[in-house]
Design a protein around this motif. Structure first.
Motif, short mmCIF file in Angstrom:
data_model
loop_
_atom_site.label_atom_id
_atom_site.label_comp_id
_atom_site.label_asym_id
_atom_site.label_seq_id
_atom_site.Cartn_x
_atom_site.Cartn_y
_atom_site.Cartn_z
N SER A 107 13.56 0.14 -9.66
CA SER A 107 14.10 0.99 -8.59
C SER A 107 15.18 0.24 -7.82
O SER A 107 15.22 -1.00 -7.83
CB SER A 107 12.98 1.39 -7.63
OG SER A 107 12.55 0.27 -6.88
N GLU A 110 13.62 -2.31 -5.60
CA GLU A 110 13.15 -3.51 -6.30
C GLU A 110 14.30 -4.43 -6.65
O GLU A 110 14.18 -5.66 -6.54
CB GLU A 110 12.40 -3.09 -7.57
CG GLU A 110 11.04 -2.48 -7.34
CD GLU A 110 10.40 -1.97 -8.62
OE1 GLU A 110 9.18 -2.10 -8.76
OE2 GLU A 110 11.12 -1.43 -9.47
N ARG A 128 5.03 -5.13 -13.18
CA ARG A 128 4.29 -4.67 -14.35
C ARG A 128 4.31 -5.68 -15.50
O ARG A 128 3.54 -5.58 -16.44
CB ARG A 128 4.84 -3.33 -14.83
CG ARG A 128 6.21 -3.38 -15.48
CD ARG A 128 6.51 -2.02 -16.10
NE ARG A 128 7.75 -2.02 -16.84
CZ ARG A 128 8.86 -1.41 -16.44
NH1 ARG A 128 8.88 -0.81 -15.27
NH2 ARG A 128 9.94 -1.43 -17.18
N LEU A 170 1.20 -3.52 -9.50
CA LEU A 170 1.76 -2.49 -8.63
C LEU A 170 2.81 -3.08 -7.70
O LEU A 170 2.66 -4.20 -7.21
CB LEU A 170 0.65 -1.83 -7.80
CG LEU A 170 -0.11 -0.67 -8.46
CD1 LEU A 170 -0.97 -1.17 -9.61
CD2 LEU A 170 -0.96 0.07 -7.43
N SER A 171 3.86 -2.33 -7.45
CA SER A 171 4.87 -2.70 -6.47
C SER A 171 4.33 -2.40 -5.07
O SER A 171 3.30 -1.73 -4.92
CB SER A 171 6.15 -1.91 -6.70
OG SER A 171 5.93 -0.53 -6.46
N ASN A 172 5.03 -2.86 -4.04
CA ASN A 172 4.60 -2.57 -2.67
C ASN A 172 4.53 -1.07 -2.42
O ASN A 172 3.62 -0.58 -1.76
CB ASN A 172 5.55 -3.22 -1.67
CG ASN A 172 5.36 -4.72 -1.57
OD1 ASN A 172 4.41 -5.28 -2.12
ND2 ASN A 172 6.28 -5.39 -0.88
N ARG A 173 5.50 -0.32 -2.93
CA ARG A 173 5.50 1.13 -2.76
C ARG A 173 4.28 1.76 -3.42
O ARG A 173 3.62 2.64 -2.86
CB ARG A 173 6.79 1.72 -3.34
CG ARG A 173 6.81 3.24 -3.42
CD ARG A 173 6.71 3.89 -2.06
NE ARG A 173 7.89 3.66 -1.26
CZ ARG A 173 8.00 4.03 0.02
NH1 ARG A 173 6.97 4.61 0.62
NH2 ARG A 173 9.12 3.78 0.69
N GLN A 174 3.95 1.31 -4.62
CA GLN A 174 2.79 1.85 -5.33
C GLN A 174 1.49 1.48 -4.62
O GLN A 174 0.55 2.28 -4.57
CB GLN A 174 2.77 1.34 -6.77
CG GLN A 174 3.88 1.93 -7.63
CD GLN A 174 3.98 1.24 -8.98
OE1 GLN A 174 3.84 0.02 -9.08
NE2 GLN A 174 4.25 2.02 -10.01
N ILE A 175 1.44 0.28 -4.06
CA ILE A 175 0.25 -0.14 -3.30
C ILE A 175 0.08 0.75 -2.07
O ILE A 175 -1.03 1.19 -1.75
CB ILE A 175 0.36 -1.61 -2.88
CG1 ILE A 175 0.28 -2.52 -4.11
CG2 ILE A 175 -0.76 -1.98 -1.90
CD1 ILE A 175 0.56 -3.98 -3.82
N ASP A 177 1.05 3.82 -1.70
CA ASP A 177 0.54 5.12 -2.14
C ASP A 177 -0.92 5.04 -2.54
O ASP A 177 -1.70 5.97 -2.28
CB ASP A 177 1.37 5.62 -3.33
CG ASP A 177 2.81 5.94 -2.96
OD1 ASP A 177 3.08 6.13 -1.76
OD2 ASP A 177 3.66 5.99 -3.86
N GLU A 178 -1.31 3.94 -3.15
CA GLU A 178 -2.68 3.78 -3.65
C GLU A 178 -3.70 3.71 -2.52
O GLU A 178 -4.78 4.31 -2.60
CB GLU A 178 -2.76 2.50 -4.49
CG GLU A 178 -4.14 2.18 -5.05
CD GLU A 178 -4.49 2.96 -6.30
OE1 GLU A 178 -5.67 2.94 -6.70
OE2 GLU A 178 -3.59 3.61 -6.87
N ASN A 221 -1.81 -2.42 -14.98
CA ASN A 221 -1.49 -1.01 -14.80
C ASN A 221 -0.59 -0.53 -15.93
O ASN A 221 0.27 -1.27 -16.38
CB ASN A 221 -0.75 -0.80 -13.48
CG ASN A 221 -1.51 0.13 -12.57
OD1 ASN A 221 -2.72 0.06 -12.48
ND2 ASN A 221 -0.79 1.00 -11.89
#
Length: 222
Positions: A107, A110, A128, A170-175, A177-178, A221
Motif C-alpha cells: 500500500s 506501507e 506477510r 499483519l500490518s498496523n492497519r490490519q491489526i 481492524d482485527e 496469515n
C-alpha cells in the motif's frame, strides 16, 4: 527532507511513484534511473538518502546495483521492490545490502513508512514475508528461549496480542481492524511492545516471537 532516487525500468511505474512520494510530507524525489548501472551512477552523483530499487532490471539487475551502492555509498539506504515476493529474492536483496524489501503491491502507506524506516537506519520487510523468511533461515535458540519469556511476561495482554499479530504478518492497519482499535492507538501499542522487548523493528520482534514459540511458520496469515 528525505531524498529518494527511483529505479525502475517502466516509465509509468516511476511516474506513479514520483507522484506518490511528492505528496508525502518530508519526502522528495531527486532522480530516476531505468537500469542498475544508471542507478549506481546517479547514486554517486545525487547522493540520495534512500534508493527505491526494483530488483528486475535490464543489464545490471537490482541485486547487483544494491550491492554496489551499499558498498560504495554506505550512507545511502536501499529499499528493494519486486513483483515477486519469493524468499530467494528477499534473501538476495538483503544479503546484497538492502535495508528493506517490499512487494510492488504494498500500500502507499506501507511504502512511505518503509522509506522512513530505512532512512532511520532500521530494517523493514513486508509483514506477510517475515514469518516465512524467518521460519526458513532462523532456528530457535535455547539460550534466547530462557531469557525472552521473562521479557514477554512484562507485556500486557493486549501487547502480547499485538506481537502475535505482527508475527502472523499483519500490518498496523490490519491489526487495527482485527482488534478494533484506531490506527494511531495500534502504532502506540507497537512502539510500547518494541520498547519492552528491547527491539528496533518488526523483523527483530518476529524473531523473538518465533524463538519463544509464540508463533510458528504455519501461523502465517494468508
Amino acid at each position: 527532507m528525505i531524498k529518494v532516487l527511483l529505479v525502475d525500468d517502466h516509465v509509468l511505474v516511476r511516474a506513479g511513484l514520483r507522484m506518490l512520494l511528492e505528496t508525502a510530507p518530508g519526502l522528495t524525489t531527486v532522480g530516476e534511473a531505468a537500469d542498475g548501472l544508471d542507478a549506481v551512477r546517479q547514486s554517486h552523483a545525487l547522493r540520495p538518502d534512500v534508493v527505491l530499487m526494483d530488483l528486475h532490471l535490464p543489464g545490471m539487475d537490482g541485486v547487483a546495483a544494491t550491492e554496489r551502492i551499499a558498498t560504495e555509498l554506505p550512507d545511502t539506504k536501499v529499499l528493494a521492490l519486486s513483483t515477486f515476493d519469493l524468499e530467494e529474492h528477499v534473501v538476495a536483496a538483503l544479503r546484497a545490502g538492502a535495508s528493506g524489501f517490499l512487494p510492488k503491491d504494498a500500500s502507499p502507506e506501507e511504502l512511505i513508512e518503509g522509506i522512513r524506516i530505512v532512512h532511520r537506519g532500521e530494517a523493514t520487510v513486508a509483514p506477510r514475508l517475515l514469518l516465512s523468511l524467518i521460519g526458513t533461515f532462523v532456528r530457535p535458540s535455547r539460550p534466547r528461549a530462557v531469557v525472552v519469556p521473562a521479557a514477554l511476561s512484562g507485556l500486557t495482554e493486549r501487547e502480547r496480542q499485538v506481537l502475535e499479530l505482527i508475527a502472523r504478518g499483519l500490518s498496523n492497519r490490519q491489526i487495527a481492524d482485527e482488534i478494533g482499535l484506531s490506527l494511531s492507538t495500534v502504532k502506540n501499542r507497537v512502539s510500547d511492545t518494541f520498547a519492552k522487548l528491547g527491539v528496533r523493528d518488526r523483523v527483530q520482534a518476529v524473531i523473538i516471537a518465533y524463538e519463544v514459540g509464540l508463533v510458528t511458520p504455519g501461523d502465517q496469515n494468508p
